[in-house]
Design an enzyme around this catalytic site. Structure first.
Site, PDB file in Angstrom:
ATOM      1  N   TYR A 234       0.842  -1.213   0.000  1.00 20.26           N
ATOM      2  CA  TYR A 234       0.000   0.000   0.000  1.00 20.26           C
ATOM      3  C   TYR A 234       0.870   1.253   0.000  1.00 20.26           C
ATOM      4  O   TYR A 234       0.508   2.278  -0.541  1.00 20.26           O
ATOM      5  CB  TYR A 234      -0.941  -0.017   1.202  1.00 20.26           C
ATOM      6  CG  TYR A 234      -2.164   0.845   1.020  1.00 20.26           C
ATOM      7  CD1 TYR A 234      -3.005   0.674  -0.078  1.00 20.26           C
ATOM      8  CD2 TYR A 234      -2.489   1.834   1.943  1.00 20.26           C
ATOM      9  CE1 TYR A 234      -4.129   1.456  -0.252  1.00 20.26           C
ATOM     10  CE2 TYR A 234      -3.609   2.622   1.788  1.00 20.26           C
ATOM     11  CZ  TYR A 234      -4.429   2.433   0.688  1.00 20.26           C
ATOM     12  OH  TYR A 234      -5.545   3.227   0.515  1.00 20.26           O
TER      13      TYR A 234
ATOM     14  N   LYS B 259      -3.433   8.617   2.708  1.00 26.43           N
ATOM     15  CA  LYS B 259      -4.720   8.417   3.380  1.00 26.43           C
ATOM     16  C   LYS B 259      -4.681   8.935   4.817  1.00 26.43           C
ATOM     17  O   LYS B 259      -5.690   9.426   5.339  1.00 26.43           O
ATOM     18  CB  LYS B 259      -5.106   6.939   3.359  1.00 26.43           C
ATOM     19  CG  LYS B 259      -5.510   6.414   1.984  1.00 26.43           C
ATOM     20  CD  LYS B 259      -6.761   7.080   1.455  1.00 26.43           C
ATOM     21  CE  LYS B 259      -7.256   6.395   0.188  1.00 26.43           C
ATOM     22  NZ  LYS B 259      -8.434   7.079  -0.404  1.00 26.43           N
TER      23      LYS B 259
END
Length: 253
Positions: A153, A160
């Protein structure tokens, strides 16, 4: 039953019928909201129009959130078309070279990831605020990778995390205008964006194995949560990250 008749909702980031944004758009439309669908570029126009055709009274508008002039232009169009805005859905995230680990993320890749994934929410909220004359709801989509390290990720997790902090600060900025800002942290879903994450199947399998509900979340379930957060039933909720991940985030081992 939640009734959004008379409400105007604009959705950014609707890519196809497997996207989370589509599930949200469907639920808002079913509740009676009038939908505006924004697509990034001329290349995506045909797909956006095909999606909008399945939503009563929906219209499409072009806007690249990385271009300030595009944002100014689309909100002028929205003002002209609807006069007001009640709901904004930000389902946008992008990180170039996401396969690179964080240690080897370039300055430019870091900038782009944060510009598209986090700053765009600020830009859209700023443009939407004058149209939310009766208050409103702003929603964005995040992921648990903002808080915990997930394989592959990488820099998107950092972006995020910035997005979630942005939600809190925007909630504080806009609360006096009766505008609520929230995030939904959806569990892993096989969307177009998820294809860029290496070994994504391992994440899906981990949720099935260790999550309390022993399954992965469905797009419609995320849409239902978005519908709730967009409605007056959630009038006292702002600045929050709501998990819709079959409980996976509460688990240790």
């Amino acid at each position: 039953m939640i009734d959004l008749k008379g409400k105007i909702a604009v959705v950014f980031g609707l890519a196809n019928k497997r996207s989370i944004a589509w599930g949200i758009a469907q639920k808002l439309s079913e509740a009676g909201a009038t939908l505006a669908i924004c697509y990034q570029s001329e290349r995506l126009r045909q797909d956006a129009e095909a999606l909008a055709a399945d939503l009563p009274s929906a219209r499409t508008f072009q806007c690249d959130v990385a271009v300030d002039a595009d944002i100014d232009n689309v909100f002028e169009q929205l003002k002209s078309a609807y006069g007001k805005l009640d709901i904004l859905v930000h389902s946008i995230g992008f990180a170039p070279n996401i396969k690179n680990d964080v240690l080897h993320t370039t300055r430019e890749d870091f900038r782009i990831a944060h510009d598209i994934s986090a700053y765009s929410l600020i830009a859209l909220a700023r443009a939407a605020e004058p149209l939310m004359t009766e208050g409103g709801s702003i929603l964005t989509l995040t992921y648990y990778g903002s808080t915990k390290v997930f394989p592959n990720y990488n820099i998107m997790g950092v972006a995020k995390a910035a997005l979630e902090a942005t939600v809190r600060y925007l909630a504080a900025d806009l609360g006096s205008k009766k505008i609520r800002v929230n995030a939904i942290s959806a569990g892993p879903i096989k969307t177009l964006a998820a294809r860029g994450i290496g070994d994504f199947t391992k994440i899906l399998n981990a949720v099935e194995e260790r999550g309390p509900l022993h399954r992965n979340v469905e797009v419609a379930e995320v849409g239902n949560t978005a519908l709730f957060l967009s409605s007056d039933l959630a009038s006292g909720i702002t600045g929050e990250v709501t998990f819709v991940d079959c409980g996976y985030n509460i688990t240790g081992l």
